[in-house]
Design a protein around this motif. Sequence first.
Motif, PDB file in Angstrom:
ATOM      1  N   PRO A 126     -52.120  21.497 -91.568  1.00 53.84           N
ATOM      2  CA  PRO A 126     -51.239  21.419 -90.396  1.00 53.84           C
ATOM      3  C   PRO A 126     -50.835  22.801 -89.919  1.00 53.84           C
ATOM      4  CG  PRO A 126     -50.547  19.861 -92.080  1.00 53.84           C
ATOM      5  CD  PRO A 126     -51.598  20.729 -92.713  1.00 53.84           C
ATOM      6  N   GLY A 127     -50.810  22.967 -88.618  1.00 56.62           N
ATOM      7  CA  GLY A 127     -50.446  24.251 -88.042  1.00 56.62           C
ATOM      8  C   GLY A 127     -49.308  24.108 -87.057  1.00 56.62           C
ATOM      9  N   GLY A 128     -49.235  25.060 -86.154  1.00 58.38           N
ATOM     10  CA  GLY A 128     -48.204  25.004 -85.134  1.00 58.38           C
ATOM     11  C   GLY A 128     -48.385  23.801 -84.228  1.00 58.38           C
ATOM     12  N   GLY A 129     -47.271  23.267 -83.794  1.00 59.02           N
ATOM     13  CA  GLY A 129     -47.321  22.114 -82.918  1.00 59.02           C
ATOM     14  C   GLY A 129     -47.552  20.801 -83.626  1.00 59.02           C
ATOM     15  N   LEU A 130     -47.399  20.793 -84.966  1.00 54.32           N
ATOM     16  CA  LEU A 130     -47.610  19.555 -85.705  1.00 54.32           C
ATOM     17  C   LEU A 130     -46.636  18.466 -85.246  1.00 54.32           C
ATOM     18  CD1 LEU A 130     -48.704  17.829 -88.068  1.00 54.32           C
ATOM     19  CD2 LEU A 130     -46.949  18.897 -89.503  1.00 54.32           C
ATOM     20  N   SER A 131     -47.196  17.298 -84.992  1.00 60.97           N
ATOM     21  CA  SER A 131     -46.384  16.111 -84.744  1.00 60.97           C
ATOM     22  C   SER A 131     -46.789  15.047 -85.749  1.00 60.97           C
ATOM     23  CB  SER A 131     -46.594  15.584 -83.328  1.00 60.97           C
ATOM     24  OG  SER A 131     -46.000  14.300 -83.187  1.00 60.97           O
ATOM     25  N   ARG A 132     -45.812  14.492 -86.446  1.00 59.32           N
ATOM     26  CA  ARG A 132     -46.074  13.405 -87.389  1.00 59.32           C
ATOM     27  C   ARG A 132     -45.928  12.034 -86.732  1.00 59.32           C
ATOM     28  NH1 ARG A 132     -43.487  17.465 -90.403  1.00 59.32           N
ATOM     29  NH2 ARG A 132     -44.673  18.116 -92.271  1.00 59.32           N
ATOM     30  N   ASP A 133     -45.768  12.019 -85.433  1.00 64.65           N
ATOM     31  CA  ASP A 133     -45.546  10.774 -84.703  1.00 64.65           C
ATOM     32  C   ASP A 133     -46.895  10.094 -84.443  1.00 64.65           C
ATOM     33  OD1 ASP A 133     -44.875   8.722 -82.965  1.00 64.65           O
ATOM     34  OD2 ASP A 133     -43.380   9.917 -81.889  1.00 64.65           O
ATOM     35  N   LEU A 134     -47.287   9.247 -85.382  1.00 64.68           N
ATOM     36  CA  LEU A 134     -48.594   8.590 -85.291  1.00 64.68           C
ATOM     37  C   LEU A 134     -48.660   7.650 -84.095  1.00 64.68           C
ATOM     38  CD1 LEU A 134     -51.374   8.093 -86.533  1.00 64.68           C
ATOM     39  CD2 LEU A 134     -50.289   6.486 -88.135  1.00 64.68           C
ATOM     40  N   ALA A 135     -47.590   6.955 -83.821  1.00 67.89           N
ATOM     41  CA  ALA A 135     -47.577   6.045 -82.675  1.00 67.89           C
ATOM     42  C   ALA A 135     -47.774   6.812 -81.376  1.00 67.89           C
ATOM     43  CB  ALA A 135     -46.266   5.257 -82.639  1.00 67.89           C
ATOM     44  N   LEU A 136     -47.148   7.977 -81.261  1.00 68.07           N
ATOM     45  CA  LEU A 136     -47.318   8.798 -80.062  1.00 68.07           C
ATOM     46  C   LEU A 136     -48.763   9.263 -79.930  1.00 68.07           C
ATOM     47  CD1 LEU A 136     -46.287  10.356 -77.605  1.00 68.07           C
ATOM     48  CD2 LEU A 136     -45.636  12.218 -79.172  1.00 68.07           C
ATOM     49  N   ALA A 137     -49.373   9.671 -81.042  1.00 77.80           N
ATOM     50  CA  ALA A 137     -50.761  10.118 -80.990  1.00 77.80           C
ATOM     51  C   ALA A 137     -51.656   8.998 -80.470  1.00 77.80           C
ATOM     52  CB  ALA A 137     -51.215  10.576 -82.370  1.00 77.80           C
ATOM     53  N   ARG A 138     -51.423   7.790 -80.924  1.00 75.22           N
ATOM     54  CA  ARG A 138     -52.242   6.669 -80.455  1.00 75.22           C
ATOM     55  C   ARG A 138     -51.975   6.353 -78.989  1.00 75.22           C
ATOM     56  NH1 ARG A 138     -51.320   3.662 -86.242  1.00 75.22           N
ATOM     57  NH2 ARG A 138     -53.205   4.497 -87.244  1.00 75.22           N
ATOM     58  N   GLU A 139     -50.752   6.527 -78.555  1.00 78.16           N
ATOM     59  CA  GLU A 139     -50.438   6.310 -77.147  1.00 78.16           C
ATOM     60  C   GLU A 139     -51.138   7.354 -76.279  1.00 78.16           C
ATOM     61  OE1 GLU A 139     -49.248   4.920 -73.604  1.00 78.16           O
ATOM     62  OE2 GLU A 139     -49.183   3.892 -75.544  1.00 78.16           O
ATOM     63  N   ARG A 140     -51.250   8.574 -76.767  1.00 78.29           N
ATOM     64  CA  ARG A 140     -51.976   9.604 -76.016  1.00 78.29           C
ATOM     65  C   ARG A 140     -53.448   9.237 -75.860  1.00 78.29           C
ATOM     66  NH1 ARG A 140     -49.656  15.467 -78.218  1.00 78.29           N
ATOM     67  NH2 ARG A 140     -47.632  15.351 -77.170  1.00 78.29           N
ATOM     68  N   VAL A 141     -54.025   8.643 -76.886  1.00 76.18           N
ATOM     69  CA  VAL A 141     -55.410   8.168 -76.775  1.00 76.18           C
ATOM     70  C   VAL A 141     -55.521   7.139 -75.659  1.00 76.18           C
ATOM     71  CG1 VAL A 141     -57.277   6.941 -77.949  1.00 76.18           C
ATOM     72  CG2 VAL A 141     -55.929   8.636 -79.199  1.00 76.18           C
ATOM     73  N   ALA A 142     -54.588   6.202 -75.625  1.00 73.44           N
ATOM     74  CA  ALA A 142     -54.614   5.163 -74.594  1.00 73.44           C
ATOM     75  C   ALA A 142     -54.495   5.766 -73.202  1.00 73.44           C
ATOM     76  CB  ALA A 142     -53.493   4.158 -74.847  1.00 73.44           C
ATOM     77  N   ARG A 143     -53.584   6.743 -73.047  1.00 72.45           N
ATOM     78  CA  ARG A 143     -53.395   7.359 -71.732  1.00 72.45           C
ATOM     79  C   ARG A 143     -54.643   8.130 -71.295  1.00 72.45           C
ATOM     80  NH1 ARG A 143     -47.860   8.875 -73.524  1.00 72.45           N
ATOM     81  NH2 ARG A 143     -48.590  11.012 -73.710  1.00 72.45           N
ATOM     82  N   ALA A 144     -55.260   8.835 -72.218  1.00 68.34           N
ATOM     83  CA  ALA A 144     -56.471   9.571 -71.866  1.00 68.34           C
ATOM     84  C   ALA A 144     -57.596   8.619 -71.460  1.00 68.34           C
ATOM     85  CB  ALA A 144     -56.909  10.448 -73.042  1.00 68.34           C
ATOM     86  N   LEU A 145     -57.709   7.507 -72.162  1.00 64.67           N
ATOM     87  CA  LEU A 145     -58.733   6.521 -71.799  1.00 64.67           C
ATOM     88  C   LEU A 145     -58.507   5.960 -70.406  1.00 64.67           C
ATOM     89  CD1 LEU A 145     -59.422   4.351 -74.969  1.00 64.67           C
ATOM     90  CD2 LEU A 145     -61.021   5.855 -73.775  1.00 64.67           C
ATOM     91  N   ASP A 146     -57.257   5.813 -70.014  1.00 62.17           N
ATOM     92  CA  ASP A 146     -56.968   5.307 -68.670  1.00 62.17           C
ATOM     93  C   ASP A 146     -57.548   6.229 -67.598  1.00 62.17           C
ATOM     94  OD1 ASP A 146     -55.619   3.133 -69.685  1.00 62.17           O
ATOM     95  OD2 ASP A 146     -53.614   4.020 -69.463  1.00 62.17           O
TER      96      ASP A 146
END
Length: 300
Positions: free
Chosen positions: A129-149
């Motif tokens: 893990p480096g700078g900008g680490l986010s442990r928010d797994l739900a947010l990461a998955r939501e970003r995938v959904a938004r990018a797919l849109d």
Amino acid sequence: MSDTLPGGRPAAVETPAPADPRLDRLSLNQWTTRGWTLEQAVDGCVRHGIRSIGLWREKVAEHGPAAAARLVADAGLRVSSLCRGGFLTGDDGNLDDNRAAVDEAAALGAACLVLVVGGLPGVVPGGSPGGGLSRDLALARERVARALDVLAPYAGERGVRLALEPLHPMYCADRAVLSTLAQALDLADRHPVEQVGVVVDTFHVWWDPDVLAQIARAGDRIASYQVSDFLVPLPADVLLARGMMGDGVIDFGPLTAAVRAAGYRGDVEVEIFNADVWAADPDEVVATMKRRFVTEVPPM
């Protein structure tokens, strides 16, 4: 010549596999013979009677998509997939690179563009893990959904099918926050089937107690079927834990039968990440791959 690759099961005698119509749907994923250039991989497919190839963007970039497409087409090969796009979990969704990947897949006439969606923001694949680490797994998955849109209609306009690839949970932090076929299908189902499908990769899904039901659910969402074996014990670098079919613990029968019953009629890629396989003679790797495909993977 023995039917043993470094790190594989021993066999005293190696004999050529008989002619088998199943080989018509066998595809060589370029990373299985990683040391070959694109020209060498195309030539190897032709010499070994393999009619389809799964391409990697790094190899295509050495020629440019148009020249690579001519090289493959002139050899009479199909492009079973282009690997890879994805890594959608950063702040910007990696959209520019993924649009470029879609354009490359269109130029190549690839059956699909494989998406490895990315891990937690701030975690480098294979790193710490480096700078900008986010442990928010739900947010990461939501970003995938938004990018797919954004990416799904872009791909659809260019005749490209995106293929979401769920990875084994051990890669969740650094490579793919989609760990099950069900998760991938939940996202794919939000888009037209011709725009977004899924990859069924035996290495990544064999462990899932719900996988057969999810393959049935997937139906015509299956954009790619990839086979390799799961080796034990795991190597120090778990990315390289894939083996030749028959060298590990996967039962390919039920998985392949389920994919067949779901209606998949595309090519079947052998995609192996393994340091010993990469160090072996690529021609021996391909010859072994053909034999094991016939003996270990049931007819599609």
